[in-house]
Design a protein around this motif. Structure first.
Motif, PDB file in Angstrom:
ATOM      1  N   ILE A   5     -67.615 -23.202 -61.682  1.00 46.51           N
ATOM      2  CA  ILE A   5     -68.177 -24.064 -61.069  1.00 46.51           C
ATOM      3  C   ILE A   5     -69.703 -24.449 -61.631  1.00 46.51           C
ATOM      4  O   ILE A   5     -70.276 -23.227 -61.682  1.00 46.51           O
ATOM      5  N   GLY A  60     -70.167 -30.014 -59.524  1.00 46.53           N
ATOM      6  CA  GLY A  60     -69.425 -28.531 -60.112  1.00 46.53           C
ATOM      7  C   GLY A  60     -68.880 -28.611 -61.370  1.00 46.53           C
ATOM      8  O   GLY A  60     -68.391 -27.656 -61.961  1.00 46.53           O
ATOM      9  N   LEU A  81     -69.560 -23.362 -51.744  1.00 46.98           N
ATOM     10  CA  LEU A  81     -70.010 -21.938 -52.016  1.00 46.98           C
ATOM     11  C   LEU A  81     -71.128 -21.586 -50.803  1.00 46.98           C
ATOM     12  O   LEU A  81     -71.999 -22.438 -50.513  1.00 46.98           O
ATOM     13  N   TRP A  92     -65.909 -28.386 -53.015  1.00 48.70           N
ATOM     14  CA  TRP A  92     -65.832 -27.034 -52.887  1.00 48.70           C
ATOM     15  C   TRP A  92     -66.812 -26.788 -52.427  1.00 48.70           C
ATOM     16  O   TRP A  92     -68.106 -27.370 -52.381  1.00 48.70           O
ATOM     17  N   TYR A 147     -60.844 -19.103 -47.682  1.00 50.20           N
ATOM     18  CA  TYR A 147     -61.935 -18.948 -48.465  1.00 50.20           C
ATOM     19  C   TYR A 147     -61.399 -17.777 -49.393  1.00 50.20           C
ATOM     20  O   TYR A 147     -60.420 -16.757 -49.347  1.00 50.20           O
ATOM     21  N   ARG A 148     -62.425 -17.643 -50.365  1.00 53.98           N
ATOM     22  CA  ARG A 148     -62.055 -16.627 -51.366  1.00 53.98           C
ATOM     23  C   ARG A 148     -63.429 -15.789 -51.856  1.00 53.98           C
ATOM     24  O   ARG A 148     -64.418 -16.453 -51.698  1.00 53.98           O
ATOM     25  N   ARG A 170     -62.603 -33.624 -56.119  1.00 54.52           N
ATOM     26  CA  ARG A 170     -62.121 -32.676 -55.262  1.00 54.52           C
ATOM     27  C   ARG A 170     -63.579 -31.555 -54.906  1.00 54.52           C
ATOM     28  O   ARG A 170     -64.398 -31.533 -55.872  1.00 54.52           O
ATOM     29  N   LEU A 212     -66.079 -18.677 -51.637  1.00 50.74           N
ATOM     30  CA  LEU A 212     -65.533 -20.105 -52.016  1.00 50.74           C
ATOM     31  C   LEU A 212     -64.729 -20.558 -51.261  1.00 50.74           C
ATOM     32  O   LEU A 212     -63.682 -20.000 -50.971  1.00 50.74           O
ATOM     33  N   SER A 213     -64.892 -22.131 -50.650  1.00 51.24           N
ATOM     34  CA  SER A 213     -63.921 -22.400 -49.748  1.00 51.24           C
ATOM     35  C   SER A 213     -63.632 -23.946 -50.240  1.00 51.24           C
ATOM     36  O   SER A 213     -64.547 -24.514 -50.664  1.00 51.24           O
ATOM     37  N   THR A 214     -62.529 -24.535 -49.580  1.00 53.33           N
ATOM     38  CA  THR A 214     -62.420 -25.875 -49.528  1.00 53.33           C
ATOM     39  C   THR A 214     -62.021 -26.524 -47.984  1.00 53.33           C
ATOM     40  O   THR A 214     -61.626 -27.442 -48.064  1.00 53.33           O
ATOM     41  N   TYR A 225     -64.997 -29.487 -61.162  1.00 58.03           N
ATOM     42  CA  TYR A 225     -65.336 -27.987 -61.583  1.00 58.03           C
ATOM     43  C   TYR A 225     -64.932 -28.143 -62.895  1.00 58.03           C
ATOM     44  O   TYR A 225     -64.816 -29.033 -63.525  1.00 58.03           O
ATOM     45  N   CYS A 256     -65.322 -17.994 -62.054  1.00 54.09           N
ATOM     46  CA  CYS A 256     -64.620 -17.672 -60.883  1.00 54.09           C
ATOM     47  C   CYS A 256     -63.151 -16.982 -61.587  1.00 54.09           C
ATOM     48  O   CYS A 256     -62.626 -15.901 -60.992  1.00 54.09           O
TER      49      CYS A 256
END
Length: 182
Positions: free
Chosen positions: A39, A70, A81, A79, A91-92, A77, A100-102, A125, A29
């Motif tokens: 990931i 991941g 997708l 994630w 999100y990204r 942590r 990708l979001s948390t 990750y 990423c």
């Protein structure tokens, strides 16, 4: 390469000795002078994500989407997708059709949707320090491939690495441990 970086898939080669990455497909990423972030896509656990994720209120009647590992960094942590663009700003966009979001609300939507949507829930990750991934690439420890959404979401994790290698036109059985250009 870092000046023109775009997200890509990293496919591990046999000379990559780290067991965390044997036969792995990594969604890279970020790749900057400060380091890299990715990931691992093909490390599902045998546990459904609904039983491993703690949300309040809890997930009632969730789907059977597995929790995936991941990467070895920060395994606590989480994630998400997803192929569906999230409704909220947390999100990204990795590439068109891959987000990708948390966000806990994105996580809840993914886990409560039946049947499970095109998504992956991941813990941890893969991270590289400054120059570390550059060195691994120079040692031919990774092959690079374009991000292919059907590979990310539709190919079973058990055959994802082999499928990705074959899509590059290579025979996975012919790959061998060595240094230099392949």
């Amino acid at each position: 390469m870092t000046d023109t970086f775009r997200p890509t898939l990293l496919l591990s080669m046999p000379q990559l000795q780290d067991p965390n990455f044997a036969r792995s497909v990594v969604l890279l990423c970020d790749f900057m002078p400060e380091g890299a972030f990715g990931i691992i896509l093909n490390r599902p656990t045998d546990m459904p994500a609904t039983s491993m994720v703690h949300l309040e209120p809890g997930i009632g009647d969730g789907n059977d989407l597995p929790l995936c590992m991941g990467g070895p960094v920060e395994p606590d942590r989480g994630w998400i997708l997803t192929a569906d663009r999230p409704d909220e700003p947390e999100y990204r966009t990795i590439v068109d059709g891959l987000y990708l979001s948390t966000s806990p609300s994105v996580l809840r939507r993914v886990l409560e949707t039946r049947p499970a949507p095109r998504a992956r829930v991941l813990a941890g990750y893969a991270g590289w320090g400054p120059g570390q991934l550059d060195d691994e690439l120079a040692q031919s420890a990774w092959l690079m491939a374009d991000v292919d959404l059907d590979l990310v979401f539709d190919v079973d994790a058990s055959v994802m690495w082999e499928t990705a290698i074959r899509r590059l036109g290579a025979d996975p059985g012919a790959l061998h441990t060595s240094h230099g250009v392949h």
